[in-house]
Write a protein that holds these residues in place. Structure first.
Motif, PDB file in Angstrom:
ATOM      1  N   GLU A 118       0.833  -1.204   0.000  1.00 34.39           N
ATOM      2  CA  GLU A 118       0.000   0.000   0.000  1.00 34.39           C
ATOM      3  C   GLU A 118       0.870   1.257   0.000  1.00 34.39           C
ATOM      4  O   GLU A 118       0.553   2.234  -0.680  1.00 34.39           O
ATOM      5  N   ASN A 119       1.957   1.234   0.745  1.00 32.13           N
ATOM      6  CA  ASN A 119       2.884   2.370   0.755  1.00 32.13           C
ATOM      7  C   ASN A 119       3.482   2.574  -0.630  1.00 32.13           C
ATOM      8  O   ASN A 119       3.652   3.717  -1.082  1.00 32.13           O
ATOM      9  N   LEU A 120       3.801   1.479  -1.327  1.00 31.68           N
ATOM     10  CA  LEU A 120       4.333   1.592  -2.687  1.00 31.68           C
ATOM     11  C   LEU A 120       3.309   2.255  -3.606  1.00 31.68           C
ATOM     12  O   LEU A 120       3.664   3.129  -4.416  1.00 31.68           O
ATOM     13  N   LYS A 121       2.047   1.878  -3.471  1.00 30.62           N
ATOM     14  CA  LYS A 121       1.001   2.505  -4.290  1.00 30.62           C
ATOM     15  C   LYS A 121       0.909   4.005  -4.008  1.00 30.62           C
ATOM     16  O   LYS A 121       0.777   4.820  -4.926  1.00 30.62           O
ATOM     17  N   SER A 125       1.680   6.997  -6.611  1.00 35.27           N
ATOM     18  CA  SER A 125       0.692   8.041  -6.866  1.00 35.27           C
ATOM     19  C   SER A 125       1.310   9.430  -6.665  1.00 35.27           C
ATOM     20  O   SER A 125       1.093  10.349  -7.474  1.00 35.27           O
ATOM     21  N   SER A 126       2.107   9.585  -5.621  1.00 38.06           N
ATOM     22  CA  SER A 126       2.784  10.866  -5.377  1.00 38.06           C
ATOM     23  C   SER A 126       3.748  11.190  -6.506  1.00 38.06           C
ATOM     24  O   SER A 126       3.865  12.345  -6.928  1.00 38.06           O
ATOM     25  N   LEU A 127       4.440  10.170  -7.006  1.00 40.75           N
ATOM     26  CA  LEU A 127       5.368  10.385  -8.117  1.00 40.75           C
ATOM     27  C   LEU A 127       4.610  10.826  -9.359  1.00 40.75           C
ATOM     28  O   LEU A 127       5.033  11.765 -10.054  1.00 40.75           O
ATOM     29  N   GLU A 162      10.774   9.763  -6.789  1.00 47.52           N
ATOM     30  CA  GLU A 162      11.351   8.577  -7.448  1.00 47.52           C
ATOM     31  C   GLU A 162      12.169   7.773  -6.451  1.00 47.52           C
ATOM     32  O   GLU A 162      12.113   6.533  -6.426  1.00 47.52           O
ATOM     33  N   ASP A 163      12.928   8.477  -5.611  1.00 43.14           N
ATOM     34  CA  ASP A 163      13.714   7.794  -4.582  1.00 43.14           C
ATOM     35  C   ASP A 163      12.797   7.081  -3.582  1.00 43.14           C
ATOM     36  O   ASP A 163      13.063   5.951  -3.167  1.00 43.14           O
ATOM     37  N   ALA A 164      11.678   7.722  -3.211  1.00 43.44           N
ATOM     38  CA  ALA A 164      10.723   7.107  -2.278  1.00 43.44           C
ATOM     39  C   ALA A 164      10.078   5.860  -2.888  1.00 43.44           C
ATOM     40  O   ALA A 164       9.843   4.865  -2.199  1.00 43.44           O
ATOM     41  N   VAL A 165       9.794   5.900  -4.203  1.00 42.00           N
ATOM     42  CA  VAL A 165       9.223   4.731  -4.879  1.00 42.00           C
ATOM     43  C   VAL A 165      10.224   3.573  -4.866  1.00 42.00           C
ATOM     44  O   VAL A 165       9.863   2.416  -4.607  1.00 42.00           O
ATOM     45  N   LEU A 166      11.497   3.859  -5.130  1.00 39.14           N
ATOM     46  CA  LEU A 166      12.520   2.808  -5.110  1.00 39.14           C
ATOM     47  C   LEU A 166      12.653   2.208  -3.704  1.00 39.14           C
ATOM     48  O   LEU A 166      12.765   0.989  -3.547  1.00 39.14           O
ATOM     49  N   SER A 167      12.647   3.065  -2.682  1.00 42.75           N
ATOM     50  CA  SER A 167      12.739   2.569  -1.301  1.00 42.75           C
ATOM     51  C   SER A 167      11.524   1.709  -0.953  1.00 42.75           C
ATOM     52  O   SER A 167      11.651   0.653  -0.316  1.00 42.75           O
TER      53      SER A 167
END
Length: 194
Positions: A118-121, A125-127, A162-167
């Motif tokens: 869910e955090n990845l989604k 979405s933020s990206l 983008e960094d948050a999505v990778l993490s």
């Protein structure tokens, strides 16, 4: 065959001996022990002046033992069985505790994986929103309604997202690996876990 030590006996003395014994015993719940033994022996010799030749000797023995202090009672005689039963209970309790602990760990890992996905989604979405904002900022900068500094801030926000999505993707992979390890599943893709 033995050499004779007395001249009257002869120079060579032969002796043959057969022995047989048998015994049985039984221990009862209160410590009482009953035993029965039978032994028999036969000796045949060429020795001179042997009064009875061949000689036979038999013995019948009956034993009854009842401890009065130490070793008396049901617990004393069955202590090994009592210890074994308690060890089984301890092992059973340890197995149940380990099973409950494993179920708890699997449940925690599962919900951790759900949370990570869910955090990845949310991060994706933020990206997407920050990329949309960057596109509008660039379009506004071309027509002159937006400043270059605001475009630079939007690009920084896109890079941060983008960094948050990778993490978040790495966190999902780590949670999937943890859940697979707990469930003893082979490594590979995470499909089918949710």
């Amino acid at each position: 065959d033995n050499p004779g030590t007395w001249g009257v006996e002869g120079s060579n003395i032969k002796a043959k001996s057969d022995n047989m014994s048998f015994s049985i015993s039984q221990k009862f719940a209160w410590g009482t022990s009953i035993g029965l033994g039978l032994s028999s022996a036969m000796t045949d010799t060429t020795r001179a002046y042997a009064l009875i030749n061949p000689s036979y000797n038999s013995n019948l023995q009956f034993n009854l033992v009842q401890p009065l202090l130490r070793g008396f009672g049901f617990k004393a005689t069955n202590i090994d069985a009592i210890k074994a039963a308690r060890n089984i209970q301890i092992s059973d309790a340890a197995l149940r505790a380990r099973a409950f602990q494993t179920v708890l760990e699997v449940e925690e890992a599962y919900w951790g994986l759900v949370s990570a996905r869910e955090n990845l989604k949310v991060q994706e979405s933020s990206l997407a929103e920050s990329r949309e904002l960057l596109a509008r900022m660039r379009a506004g900068a071309r027509i002159g309604s937006e400043l270059g500094n605001e475009v630079l801030n939007a690009e920084t926000e896109v890079a941060r997202n983008e960094d948050a999505v990778l993490s978040a993707a790495r966190a999902v992979q780590a949670r999937e690996a943890q859940l697979k390890k707990l469930m003893n599943l082979p490594a590979g893709n995470g499909e089918g876990l949710l």
